[in-house]
Design a protein around this motif. Sequence first.
Motif, short mmCIF file in Angstrom:
data_model
loop_
_atom_site.label_atom_id
_atom_site.label_comp_id
_atom_site.label_asym_id
_atom_site.label_seq_id
_atom_site.Cartn_x
_atom_site.Cartn_y
_atom_site.Cartn_z
N ALA A 157 0.83 -1.20 0.00
CA ALA A 157 0.00 0.00 0.00
C ALA A 157 0.87 1.25 0.00
O ALA A 157 0.56 2.24 -0.69
CB ALA A 157 -0.94 -0.01 1.21
N VAL A 158 1.96 1.22 0.75
CA VAL A 158 2.90 2.35 0.75
C VAL A 158 3.52 2.52 -0.63
O VAL A 158 3.67 3.64 -1.13
CB VAL A 158 4.00 2.13 1.81
N ASN A 159 3.86 1.41 -1.28
CA ASN A 159 4.43 1.49 -2.62
C ASN A 159 3.46 2.13 -3.61
O ASN A 159 3.84 2.93 -4.46
CB ASN A 159 4.81 0.10 -3.11
N VAL A 160 2.18 1.76 -3.50
CA VAL A 160 1.16 2.38 -4.36
C VAL A 160 1.09 3.88 -4.08
O VAL A 160 1.03 4.70 -5.00
CB VAL A 160 -0.22 1.72 -4.14
N ALA A 161 1.10 4.24 -2.79
CA ALA A 161 1.04 5.66 -2.42
C ALA A 161 2.23 6.43 -2.98
O ALA A 161 2.10 7.57 -3.43
CB ALA A 161 0.99 5.80 -0.90
N GLU A 162 3.39 5.83 -2.98
CA GLU A 162 4.58 6.50 -3.52
C GLU A 162 4.48 6.69 -5.02
O GLU A 162 4.94 7.69 -5.57
CB GLU A 162 5.83 5.69 -3.16
N ARG A 163 3.86 5.73 -5.70
CA ARG A 163 3.65 5.89 -7.14
C ARG A 163 2.65 7.01 -7.42
O ARG A 163 2.75 7.71 -8.42
CB ARG A 163 3.15 4.57 -7.75
#
Length: 290
Positions: A157-163
């Motif tokens: 979820a953090v990776n998606v937010a960073e994208r």
Amino acid sequence: MAPSVGPGTVGLPVESLAGFRRLWDCPAVAKGVQRRVTLTVFRAAFFVSSQFHFTINPPNMTRHLQRDMDRIQREMLSLSSLVEEMIDKATLALHERSDQLAREVVESDELVDQREVQLEEECLKLLALHQPVAGDLRRVAAVLKINNDLERIADLAVNVAERVRSLSAFHQFPIPDDVRLMAHLAKRMVRGALDAFVQLDPHAARTVMRSDADLDSLNVSVIEQLTATMQQHPELVPAGLHCFSAARHIERIGDHATNIAEDVVYLVEGEIVRHQHSEHSEPPHRYAPR
């Protein structure tokens, strides 16, 4: 009217969970800050109601073991609610291109990491002190494995937010509709897997496992659409790669939801179903959100 009871519901009406899900998905509740607390309380109540009907537990379980098992269960339910909230915010941030929501997801990750370590320590302590066997051992093993999957889902979820934050520089880039469908299906899979754990329902768990093929199919469609867009508009290659990465992270969330569903089957039936999807799978079909 007599309540209807389905497989693994351990005496709680099916309508209770279904009604709660309808409330959860209500637009007025979708952005509420109390959503995580409400889900934690509901699942905890469901869990408490199951204690006198949980057939896996032997009748001679000691009071101290039961107390410690209840505690790790409550801690895992609290962690799962926090992780679900992160998924909701991350996918909503992607849909709305919201940098604020993306930041909130990133900031939540440290708390998830702390709780994951704490829960693992509690499980190991329980194993050392009580040396559970049979169904109790399966239950602790399932909590340990689900705990790890929840932490990985939070990371994704953090990776998606960073994208999302990277895509904020490309306001005109068209995110494929299938990415939104992937996000919807991945969230449904995570919720379905966790509900199956609370209800001890292997049939619901297998439904989640079958959904993974649909999510994979959507991911392939997104890759094809993004490839075509980048070929036609080379200037959009950086944005396309960010979107491709976000879709891949969403697909991995579905994989971890499948892992949780497999752990539910193991917990209830004592059967390890990893790497056996071909026996239970159906051909993927075009996913439509419900």
